[in-house]
Design a protein around this motif. Structure first.
Motif, PDB file in Angstrom:
ATOM      1  N   ALA A  57       1.184  -0.833  -0.194  1.00 14.21           N
ATOM      2  CA  ALA A  57       0.023   0.426   0.029  1.00 14.21           C
ATOM      3  C   ALA A  57       0.998   1.319   0.011  1.00 14.21           C
ATOM      4  CB  ALA A  57      -1.161  -0.098   0.958  1.00 14.21           C
ATOM      5  N   SER A  58       0.760   1.900  -0.674  1.00 15.47           N
ATOM      6  CA  SER A  58       1.348   3.421  -1.082  1.00 15.47           C
ATOM      7  C   SER A  58       1.688   4.674   0.165  1.00 15.47           C
ATOM      8  CB  SER A  58       1.461   4.196  -2.224  1.00 15.47           C
ATOM      9  OG  SER A  58       2.261   2.891  -3.132  1.00 15.47           O
ATOM     10  N   SER A  59      -0.174   4.298   0.470  1.00 16.46           N
ATOM     11  CA  SER A  59      -0.581   5.239   1.841  1.00 16.46           C
ATOM     12  C   SER A  59      -1.191   4.815   2.738  1.00 16.46           C
ATOM     13  CB  SER A  59      -1.212   7.046   0.486  1.00 16.46           C
ATOM     14  OG  SER A  59      -2.267   5.967   0.503  1.00 16.46           O
ATOM     15  N   GLY A  60      -1.675   6.046   3.647  1.00 22.29           N
ATOM     16  CA  GLY A  60      -1.885   5.138   4.548  1.00 22.29           C
ATOM     17  C   GLY A  60      -3.512   4.860   4.198  1.00 22.29           C
ATOM     18  N   SER A  61      -4.632   6.080   3.417  1.00 20.39           N
ATOM     19  CA  SER A  61      -5.390   5.721   2.830  1.00 20.39           C
ATOM     20  C   SER A  61      -5.369   4.517   1.672  1.00 20.39           C
ATOM     21  CB  SER A  61      -6.121   6.799   2.103  1.00 20.39           C
ATOM     22  OG  SER A  61      -5.278   7.707   1.423  1.00 20.39           O
ATOM     23  N   ASP A  62      -4.769   4.391   1.354  1.00 22.16           N
ATOM     24  CA  ASP A  62      -4.617   3.178   0.595  1.00 22.16           C
ATOM     25  C   ASP A  62      -4.646   2.194   1.652  1.00 22.16           C
ATOM     26  OD1 ASP A  62      -4.776   1.464  -1.743  1.00 22.16           O
ATOM     27  OD2 ASP A  62      -2.485   1.792  -1.998  1.00 22.16           O
ATOM     28  N   ALA A  63      -4.310   1.830   2.446  1.00 25.46           N
ATOM     29  CA  ALA A  63      -4.259   0.913   3.655  1.00 25.46           C
ATOM     30  C   ALA A  63      -5.244   0.114   3.964  1.00 25.46           C
ATOM     31  CB  ALA A  63      -2.997   1.198   4.657  1.00 25.46           C
ATOM     32  N   ILE A  64      -6.165   1.593   4.069  1.00 24.90           N
ATOM     33  CA  ILE A  64      -7.267   1.530   4.414  1.00 24.90           C
ATOM     34  C   ILE A  64      -8.294   0.844   4.081  1.00 24.90           C
ATOM     35  CG2 ILE A  64      -8.932   3.091   6.124  1.00 24.90           C
ATOM     36  CD1 ILE A  64      -7.307   5.174   7.380  1.00 24.90           C
TER      37      ILE A  64
END
Ligand code: MN
Length: 132
Positions: free
Chosen positions: A36-43
């Motif tokens: 995942a490339s960002s926190g929002s992507d992970a979520i």
């Protein structure tokens, strides 16, 4: 790996070199890597991917790692997944601060490859044994 089931690790990291390095080390160890490339992507991806462990960089685009971790830990679906902070900050006192933000552990960058492998195995084992 035992039982032929690969443990899944989500690597939340924006730096291309760190991504490649982390993925390579962990793939060789027999883990399945989800990037995942960002926190929002992970979520966005957490419910579908259901990782056994999350490695979270702190400085990320869109949403930083601390904010993402707080959101993940407030969600019943994923609050049981250990989240380990991966960060370049290694000043004295940082580990306590980071754990106080809700992380389950802390690995400082640049990573020491042997120690990194040991640490990941230990976090995965703790999770399998149901320890906090
Ligand atoms: Mn970063």
């Amino acid at each position: 790996m035992t039982h032929g089931t690969k443990k899944k690790i989500m690597v939340v990291e924006d730096n291309p070199m760190n991504k490649i390095l982390t993925k390579e080390i962990l793939t060789v160890q027999g883990y399945e890597i989800i990037e995942a490339s960002s926190g929002s992507d992970a979520i966005k991806r957490i419910a579908g991917d259901k990782p056994d462990l999350i490695l979270m960089d702190l400085n990320l685009p869109e949403m930083d790692g601390i904010t993402a971790t707080k959101i993940l830990k407030s969600n019943d679906v994923c609050k049981g997944i250990p989240i380990i902070a991966l960060t370049a900050s290694a000043m004295k006192g940082d580990e306590e601060k980071i754990l106080a933000e809700g992380f389950d552990g802390y690995i400082s960058k640049p990573i020491d490859m042997k120690q990194f492998v040991k640490d990941i195995a230990s976090y995965i084992k703790k999770k399998a044994e149901g320890q906090p």
